[in-house]
Design a protein around this motif. Sequence first.
Motif, PDB file in Angstrom:
ATOM      1  N   GLY A   1      41.965  41.814  50.477  1.00  0.00           N
ATOM      2  CA  GLY A   1      42.915  40.733  50.699  1.00  0.00           C
ATOM      3  C   GLY A   1      42.411  39.681  51.662  1.00  0.00           C
ATOM      4  N   VAL A   2      41.206  39.875  52.223  1.00  0.00           N
ATOM      5  CA  VAL A   2      40.603  38.900  53.138  1.00  0.00           C
ATOM      6  C   VAL A   2      39.295  38.427  52.508  1.00  0.00           C
ATOM      7  CG1 VAL A   2      39.714  38.473  55.455  1.00  0.00           C
ATOM      8  CG2 VAL A   2      41.634  40.057  55.118  1.00  0.00           C
ATOM      9  N   GLU A   3      39.109  37.137  52.389  1.00  0.00           N
ATOM     10  CA  GLU A   3      37.891  36.585  51.784  1.00  0.00           C
ATOM     11  C   GLU A   3      37.489  35.288  52.479  1.00  0.00           C
ATOM     12  OE1 GLU A   3      39.102  34.116  47.963  1.00  0.00           O
ATOM     13  OE2 GLU A   3      39.873  36.197  47.817  1.00  0.00           O
ATOM     14  N   VAL A   4      36.208  34.926  52.285  1.00  0.00           N
ATOM     15  CA  VAL A   4      35.642  33.721  52.905  1.00  0.00           C
ATOM     16  C   VAL A   4      35.580  32.608  51.865  1.00  0.00           C
ATOM     17  CG1 VAL A   4      33.658  32.711  54.099  1.00  0.00           C
ATOM     18  CG2 VAL A   4      34.274  35.114  54.493  1.00  0.00           C
ATOM     19  N   ARG A   5      36.140  31.460  52.235  1.00  0.00           N
ATOM     20  CA  ARG A   5      36.101  30.273  51.371  1.00  0.00           C
ATOM     21  C   ARG A   5      35.687  29.062  52.211  1.00  0.00           C
ATOM     22  NH1 ARG A   5      41.651  30.365  47.652  1.00  0.00           N
ATOM     23  NH2 ARG A   5      41.343  32.442  46.709  1.00  0.00           N
ATOM     24  N   ASP A   6      34.535  28.467  51.860  1.00  0.00           N
ATOM     25  CA  ASP A   6      34.048  27.278  52.565  1.00  0.00           C
ATOM     26  C   ASP A   6      33.975  27.500  54.063  1.00  0.00           C
ATOM     27  OD1 ASP A   6      33.875  25.865  50.153  1.00  0.00           O
ATOM     28  OD2 ASP A   6      35.974  25.240  50.285  1.00  0.00           O
ATOM     29  N   GLY A   7      33.518  28.692  54.464  1.00  0.00           N
ATOM     30  CA  GLY A   7      33.362  28.991  55.882  1.00  0.00           C
ATOM     31  C   GLY A   7      34.624  29.410  56.586  1.00  0.00           C
ATOM     32  N   LEU A   8      35.788  29.388  55.920  1.00  0.00           N
ATOM     33  CA  LEU A   8      37.062  29.788  56.501  1.00  0.00           C
ATOM     34  C   LEU A   8      37.411  31.203  56.049  1.00  0.00           C
ATOM     35  CD1 LEU A   8      39.104  26.505  55.895  1.00  0.00           C
ATOM     36  CD2 LEU A   8      37.821  27.152  57.944  1.00  0.00           C
ATOM     37  N   LEU A   9      38.101  31.922  56.915  1.00  0.00           N
ATOM     38  CA  LEU A   9      38.522  33.282  56.596  1.00  0.00           C
ATOM     39  C   LEU A   9      39.972  33.246  56.135  1.00  0.00           C
ATOM     40  CD1 LEU A   9      37.304  36.134  56.657  1.00  0.00           C
ATOM     41  CD2 LEU A   9      38.402  36.459  58.883  1.00  0.00           C
ATOM     42  N   TRP A  10      40.206  33.637  54.875  1.00  0.00           N
ATOM     43  CA  TRP A  10      41.537  33.549  54.259  1.00  0.00           C
ATOM     44  C   TRP A  10      42.148  34.957  54.169  1.00  0.00           C
ATOM     45  CZ3 TRP A  10      43.854  29.097  51.865  1.00  0.00           C
ATOM     46  CH2 TRP A  10      43.091  27.927  51.997  1.00  0.00           C
ATOM     47  N   PHE A  11      43.403  35.054  54.620  1.00  0.00           N
ATOM     48  CA  PHE A  11      44.198  36.280  54.474  1.00  0.00           C
ATOM     49  C   PHE A  11      45.238  36.006  53.389  1.00  0.00           C
ATOM     50  CE2 PHE A  11      42.343  36.330  58.591  1.00  0.00           C
ATOM     51  CZ  PHE A  11      42.144  37.661  58.944  1.00  0.00           C
ATOM     52  N   LEU A  12      45.089  36.639  52.210  1.00  0.00           N
ATOM     53  CA  LEU A  12      45.871  36.280  51.027  1.00  0.00           C
ATOM     54  C   LEU A  12      46.672  37.486  50.486  1.00  0.00           C
ATOM     55  CD1 LEU A  12      42.957  34.355  49.309  1.00  0.00           C
ATOM     56  CD2 LEU A  12      45.019  33.311  50.226  1.00  0.00           C
ATOM     57  N   PRO A  13      47.867  37.774  51.042  1.00  0.00           N
ATOM     58  CA  PRO A  13      48.420  37.310  52.316  1.00  0.00           C
ATOM     59  C   PRO A  13      48.066  38.311  53.409  1.00  0.00           C
ATOM     60  CG  PRO A  13      50.113  38.446  51.115  1.00  0.00           C
ATOM     61  CD  PRO A  13      48.846  38.544  50.269  1.00  0.00           C
ATOM     62  N   VAL A  14      48.630  38.105  54.593  1.00  0.00           N
ATOM     63  CA  VAL A  14      48.383  39.020  55.709  1.00  0.00           C
ATOM     64  C   VAL A  14      49.077  40.365  55.440  1.00  0.00           C
ATOM     65  CG1 VAL A  14      48.740  39.411  58.175  1.00  0.00           C
ATOM     66  CG2 VAL A  14      48.182  37.110  57.336  1.00  0.00           C
ATOM     67  N   GLN A  15      48.351  41.430  55.728  1.00  0.00           N
ATOM     68  CA  GLN A  15      48.904  42.786  55.605  1.00  0.00           C
ATOM     69  C   GLN A  15      48.822  43.480  56.971  1.00  0.00           C
ATOM     70  OE1 GLN A  15      46.873  44.852  52.427  1.00  0.00           O
ATOM     71  NE2 GLN A  15      46.744  42.974  51.177  1.00  0.00           N
ATOM     72  N   MET A  16      49.629  44.497  57.144  1.00  0.00           N
ATOM     73  CA  MET A  16      49.631  45.209  58.416  1.00  0.00           C
ATOM     74  C   MET A  16      48.253  45.810  58.699  1.00  0.00           C
ATOM     75  SD  MET A  16      52.586  44.723  59.729  1.00  0.00           S
ATOM     76  CE  MET A  16      52.444  45.861  61.088  1.00  0.00           C
ATOM     77  N   SER A  17      47.527  46.160  57.641  1.00  0.00           N
ATOM     78  CA  SER A  17      46.194  46.754  57.819  1.00  0.00           C
ATOM     79  C   SER A  17      45.165  45.739  58.287  1.00  0.00           C
ATOM     80  CB  SER A  17      45.724  47.392  56.504  1.00  0.00           C
ATOM     81  OG  SER A  17      45.650  46.397  55.476  1.00  0.00           O
ATOM     82  N   HIS A  18      45.504  44.443  58.267  1.00  0.00           N
ATOM     83  CA  HIS A  18      44.567  43.405  58.698  1.00  0.00           C
ATOM     84  C   HIS A  18      44.540  43.253  60.205  1.00  0.00           C
ATOM     85  CE1 HIS A  18      45.022  41.329  54.506  1.00  0.00           C
ATOM     86  NE2 HIS A  18      44.255  42.420  54.475  1.00  0.00           N
ATOM     87  N   ASN A  19      45.394  43.988  60.900  1.00  0.00           N
ATOM     88  CA  ASN A  19      45.424  43.909  62.367  1.00  0.00           C
ATOM     89  C   ASN A  19      44.079  44.356  62.927  1.00  0.00           C
ATOM     90  OD1 ASN A  19      47.507  43.628  64.720  1.00  0.00           O
ATOM     91  ND2 ASN A  19      46.269  45.434  65.236  1.00  0.00           N
ATOM     92  N   GLY A  20      43.534  43.571  63.852  1.00  0.00           N
ATOM     93  CA  GLY A  20      42.251  43.919  64.447  1.00  0.00           C
ATOM     94  C   GLY A  20      41.451  42.689  64.814  1.00  0.00           C
TER      95      GLY A  20
END
Length: 548
Positions: free
Chosen positions: A67-86
């Motif tokens: 659910g997290v990917e890099v686009r044009d140097g930006l880090l996208w959370f698509l969408p944010v999940q509780m497991s993305h904490n860190g």
Amino acid sequence: MAAVDWVFLLAAALSLAFAVAHNHSGEIDTYHVSAGHLFVLRCLIADAHTNVTWSRGRRRNLSLPAGVEVRDGLLWFLPVQMSHNGSYTCEKRDETGLRMEFAVSVSSGECPDPSETRYITEGVSERLPCKQREIFGLNNTGIVRWMKDCHPVERQGEPISVEEEGFMRLPAASEEDAGKYTCLVDISLNGRKYTTARSIRLKIKKRDASTVFMEPEILFPQNEVIVVEVGTRVELKCLAYMGASEDNETLMFWTVDTTDSDDLDELSLSTKYTRDRGRVYCLSTLSISEVRHKFLNVPIRCYVRSPADEKVGLLRLQEADHSALYTSVALCLAASLTTLALAAAFHLFKVDLVLVYRKLLRSFSKQQAPDGKLYDAYVSFLRPDTLSSAGMASFALHILPEVLENQHGYSLYIRGRDDCPGEAVHDVISATLRQCRRLIIILSPEAKSSTHGGQEEEPLCDNQKQLCYEQKIGLYDALTQNDSRVILVEIGGPVDYSCLPESLRYIKRKQGSLEWKKPSPLCSNRNFWKNLRYHMPSVPAGRLQTVV
């Protein structure tokens, strides 16, 4: 070194120090987000032209979660999940190898915790930023909503207003306005709807009762249009009246098409204060290192904001219009080409144009023989005592008058046809030549000088002294009067002028000669007659003419 260069060096040094501090002190930026929302993280040590590598945590070999990917140097959370904490780390892929670490704190509520705190003086009108630059840069945002303590904003007195890029304007702040404000933006991405949210903590400072704020005033610009060249450097000036003294509560800043100037790499800002008669003025200079098309025809605003009021100056950049220059160059080029074409056409069709002009002139002119002369040409040729001279005589006595006199109305004096027996030859020749406008000398390949081969011979005439005399008189008049009165006509082939007098060679070099060939199916001598008429004078009006 220029002041602008110092600004850039200082900014680079601060950025480097900031990154190094994060690497060694353990203190990292923390972003508070809500699960289920869209979130975009930008690497603060990189610009739009720098490649970066993202990883989770401080170890480079940890891959990004689902659910997290890099686009044009930006880090996208698509969408944010509780497991993305860190924590997440970005590293510049260049010789510096700078790294920066961020912390993402995920909560379950709709309104995340505040990531920063803002202070506003009581009674001052201020704007709160939405802090979602990357989202607004997509140009497909929908509704922007502001909430206070996770409820729709409701306040007494003048309501809030939402401006460009989601800024919330809070008029005349009071203690009741303190709290947590959340900016929510609805966005559609790849056919799916998302919501982004960022929160900010607002605190109200007590106002000193003795402090009096003056209303600022922008003197320049006032809806100005500045003409610029794309690719060049330009400096934009904003002059504002700040009040009676400098104070930390009055700010000046710029936006370019709703984007803050601090967020554009091509822009730099400098400020200078001056005092005049007890009044303080501020000159803010926005420098654009290279004008690009994205800066053209978009609103560029200069803001001056004090606790009492906010004023805005507006200007636009417009590309210089070179159409007038291009049109002038095109017209000059067209005029030059037209002149060359006309000159070439005149050179090619000079004979035809002159003949047509003479014909038109005769149609409107009533003048008869303006110079008082009786003949248009005196025809000089060798009397027939050889086969060659017989051909010249036939041309001079029959062919030439048939065309020039009968068809075109010229008046010729041909010796042997128009002279009377018993006349004093030299006197008649001299007088007649001065009554003629041209002298036509007919030559053949057998023409020779009187001294050719070391023997004394009569020139061109085989002992006919009259021919020698008339040519000498005619050539003398032509050379001394500097008038092209002599027309050389060659028949029977090319003539060797080295065997002829210098005067004839000079006429040949100066104006050339006309070549007449015996008519045949392949030779009509049409150009010969046109060129002969071109060298002849114009026929006076009133004479009988027959059109060929």
